[in-house]
Design an enzyme around this catalytic site. Structure first.
Site, PDB file in Angstrom:
ATOM      1  CB  SER A   1       7.566 104.590  97.267  1.00  0.00           C
ATOM      2  OG  SER A   1       8.095 104.959  96.888  1.00  0.00           O
TER       3      SER A   1
ATOM      4  CE  LYS B   1       8.298 107.843  98.749  1.00  0.00           C
ATOM      5  NZ  LYS B   1       8.414 107.775  96.962  1.00  0.00           N
TER       6      LYS B   1
ATOM      7  CE1 TYR C   1      10.855 108.645 102.422  1.00  0.00           C
ATOM      8  CE2 TYR C   1      13.296 108.320 100.971  1.00  0.00           C
ATOM      9  CZ  TYR C   1      11.872 107.921 100.636  1.00  0.00           C
ATOM     10  OH  TYR C   1      10.757 107.739  99.472  1.00  0.00           O
TER      11      TYR C   1
ATOM     12  CE1 TYR D   1       6.297 105.603  93.491  1.00  0.00           C
ATOM     13  CE2 TYR D   1       6.414 103.518  91.746  1.00  0.00           C
ATOM     14  CZ  TYR D   1       6.435 104.211  93.548  1.00  0.00           C
ATOM     15  OH  TYR D   1       7.153 103.329  94.375  1.00  0.00           O
TER      16      TYR D   1
ATOM     17  CB  VAL E   1      11.350 100.217  94.161  1.00  0.00           C
ATOM     18  CG1 VAL E   1      10.913 101.847  93.026  1.00  0.00           C
ATOM     19  CG2 VAL E   1      11.813 100.666  95.355  1.00  0.00           C
TER      20      VAL E   1
HETATM   21  N1  GLN Z   1      13.204 104.115  99.308  1.00  0.00           N
HETATM   22  C1  GLN Z   1      13.212 104.292  97.818  1.00  0.00           C
HETATM   23  C2  GLN Z   1      13.952 105.624  97.158  1.00  0.00           C
HETATM   24  O1  GLN Z   1      13.934 106.786  98.146  1.00  0.00           O
HETATM   25  C3  GLN Z   1      10.837 104.123  97.695  1.00  0.00           C
HETATM   26  C4  GLN Z   1      11.096 104.543  96.370  1.00  0.00           C
HETATM   27  C5  GLN Z   1       9.834 103.928  96.224  1.00  0.00           C
HETATM   28  O2  GLN Z   1       9.388 102.697  96.904  1.00  0.00           O
HETATM   29  N2  GLN Z   1       8.989 104.020  95.079  1.00  0.00           N
HETATM   30  O3  GLN Z   1      13.612 106.056  96.636  1.00  0.00           O
END
Ligand code: GLN
Length: 617
Positions: free
Chosen positions: A69, A72, A194, A246, A264
């Site tokens: 993430s 992003k 993505y 988050y 994650v």
């Molecule tokens: N690729 C992971 C997902 O889309 C990324 C999520 C994350 O790092 N919080 O679930």
């Protein structure tokens, strides 16, 4: 160009932090992406990169892991760059959702994702990156990430494949976005890009440098490559600050106080704007999906150094105005004739000098504006001396420009000295006054020259002849005050006359001091060569002044260069010719000359004392 890893006290601090949290085993690795369960759960690395490109690291700071993430934030920056903030805003909002990263948090009627840090918003951001197809978009994303990281990056195929084949929830989100027409075309395309973007491998060191690039206004501090246009940097940092962690984002900004993003894969990056990027890799996550040790390390750094971004440790105050004086009290280092000096003492109050210091930010500039507004009544000239100013930021510069505008409108003349280091400010002022009749005068590298310029204008305005036109014959030389006609003739017989062209050296630093000079016409400067380059002017003399008088006293060497500024004519005295003890007339002449010299020196000392008092008040 690789930055050096330093062993300093901050390195020591980082090593201690590493040791302190090394044994923490709380949390679990993410396993909803099956391949992520295979990483070393206890890996632990951290790095901090400053905006000067200094790198500090501890533990597994060079172990690769998937960015997840954290991507992003950077991809959102690319979308902003490619589409412009307005078009991106039509597709992705910037409101914290307070929900988990994989929540289906869409605006009720439009289906617009709440923000670019939840999966829905991130998939849309990926679709907004320029490129003909998914492959081209991904290539662009990778290339941009490489600008941030300063090295080639790759995608971990196993992690990508693992998420692609199990990411049903993300697939559902993508199709839902297609239903709302937030995604256009085949939703599988941006979804695939993505997934691949999330599988890009970085290290804690890479991430810290990526963060430092954001901290450094979008420019990678090691490679000097720009990764994000400056105006977009606050946009990216803002969504990191409000949504980056988050549904822990509120607590995070409360405790740590730095824009951040976690993934994650176990990474987290925090940015202190203008200072550094800090990254931690530790795959055990808490219930919200944030790295347990990542949070612990960032909290410690923030707390131990008091680095919350909303904590103001530095305020701007009136200390920005270091001194205020007028030309009646302080004159330039150009030594003028007596009439001019007296006229300047009388009319010098018309020119106000503000010696500024520190950083000219909004409040500092406001202090200057309000000081000047009152102080300029009855005056015609304002000289702003910026030589000691460290920086002029945009709001501060804008306010100063407005002030200059007002003064110029009111018929005053503004002169800026010492602004060489403030290119952006000068440029902004230039643009502002472009095509106008009157503009601030910017040509002076130091305040001394600016003072001289204003003095010339004041003298001109009261109709005094300029020093260039003056001839001071021997009988009018201040050194000859009180000499009888025969004494003057005697003195003349001891002198040679000399002339020099502009730029010629009359005396050179280090050379034996063997003559005294009386300036008949023109002007000379006394200058020092500093660091083998700067020609620093200590002073300048015009017709009627004596210089080089140290030759009258034994064994002196010249302490500076004396150079002709214009065509110069001089009377030159060899002091040996005064050493004729048996000649009573010469002995009497010598006594008078020394008495005059003492008086001239005393005048200069009194004047210098007064200036020192004014300049150090
Ligand atoms: N690729 C992971 C997902 O889309 C990324 C999520 C994350 O790092 N919080 O679930």
């Amino acid at each position: 160009m690789e930055a050096v890893v330093r062993t300093t006290s901050f390195q020591h601090y980082l090593d201690q932090l590493y040791a302190r949290f090394l044994d923490v085993r709380d949390g679990d690795v993410a396993n909803y992406i099956p391949e992520l369960a295979h990483v070393d759960a206890d890996a632990f690395g951290m790095a901090l990169v400053t905006v000067d490109g200094h790198v500090y690291q501890a533990g597994d700071s060079r172990t690769p892991f998937s960015i997840q993430s954290i991507s992003k934030a950077f991809t959102y920056g690319i979308a902003l760059e490619d589409q412009g903030p307005a078009r991106v805003a039509e597709k992705i909002d910037v409101e914290p959702s307070g929900e988990a990263f994989n929540s289906i948090s869409l605006e009720p009627k439009t289906g617009r994702p709440r923000n670019p840090m939840i999966n829905a918003g991130a998939i849309v951001a990926t679709s907004l990156v320029n490129g003909e197809d998914a492959a081209a978009r991904l290539e662009r994303i990778l290339a941009k990430f490489e600008h941030y990281a300063g090295r080639p990056l790759g995608i971990n195929p196993a992690i990508y494949e693992s998420e692609r084949s199990t990411g049903h929830r993300n697939r559902a989100i993508a199709h839902l976005l297609r239903n709302y027409e937030i995604l256009e075309g085949d939703p599988e395309e941006p979804l695939d890009a993505y997934f691949r973007q999330c599988a890009i491998e970085v290290t804690a060191r890479d991430l810290a440098l990526m963060g430092a690039t954001l901290a450094n206004d979008g420019v990678n501090p090691i490679t000097a490559v720009r990764a994000l246009p400056s105006p977009l940097v606050p946009n990216v940092l803002a969504v990191m600050a409000t949504c980056g962690m988050y549904d822990y984002s509120g607590n995070w900004i409360f405790q740590v106080g730095m824009p951040a993003k976690s993934g994650v894969g176990g990474g987290v990056v925090a940015v202190l704007p203008g200072q550094f990027g800090l990254a931690v890799y530790s795959p055990r996550l808490d219930a919200k999906g944030n790295s347990v040790r990542g949070i612990a390390v960032c909290e410690s750094v923030s707390r131990d150094f008091g680095m919350h971004m909303l904590r103001v440790t530095r305020t701007t105050t009136h200390s920005v105005v270091r001194n205020t004086y007028t030309l009646a009290d302080v004159h330039s280092n150009l030594q003028r004739d007596r009439d001019s000096a007296l006229a300047l003492r009388e009319h010098g109050h018309r020119a106000l000098v503000l010696e500024l210091t520190g950083e000219l930010m909004f409040v500092a500039a406001e202090v200057i504006s309000s000081t000047v507004a009152d102080a300029m009544s009855g005056r015609d000239w304002l000289i702003l001396d910026l030589a000691r100013v460290m920086a002029v930021d945009n709001p501060g510069g804008a306010l100063l420009t407005a002030l200059m505008d007002e003064l110029i409108d009111a018929g005053k003349i503004v002169v800026i000295a010492g602004s060489d280091g403030h290119f952006a400010f000068r440029q902004a002022v230039r643009v502002h006054f472009n095509g106008r009749d009157a503009a601030p005068v910017f040509d002076y590298a130091d305040v001394d020259r600016a003072l001289e310029y204003v003095e010339d204008r004041i003298l001109e305005s009261i109709g005094l002849p300029s020093h260039e036109q003056r001839q001071v014959h021997l009988d009018e030389q201040p050194l000859c005050k009180g000499l009888a006609a025969d004494e003057l003739d005697l003195f003349r017989s001891l002198l040679d006359e000399q002339s020099f062209r502009p730029g010629q050296v009359i005396c050179a630093e280090g050379e034996a001091a063997d003559f005294v000079y009386l300036l008949r016409h023109g002007r000379v400067r006394v200058s020092l060569t500093l660091d083998n380059k700067h020609n620093h002017r200590l002073g300048a003399y015009t017709a009627g002044w004596v210089f080089g008088e140290s030759a009258l006293f034994s064994d002196h060497n010249r302490s500076a260069d004396i150079i002709a500024d214009t065509n110069v004519s001089l009377y030159r005295l060899d002091p040996a010719r005064l050493e004729q003890p048996k000649d009573a007339r010469i002995a009497a002449l010598k006594a008078k000359l020394f008495a005059n010299l003492a008086e001239l020196s005393l005048d200069r000392l009194v004047r210098a004392n007064h200036e020192i008092r004014v300049l150090t008040k």
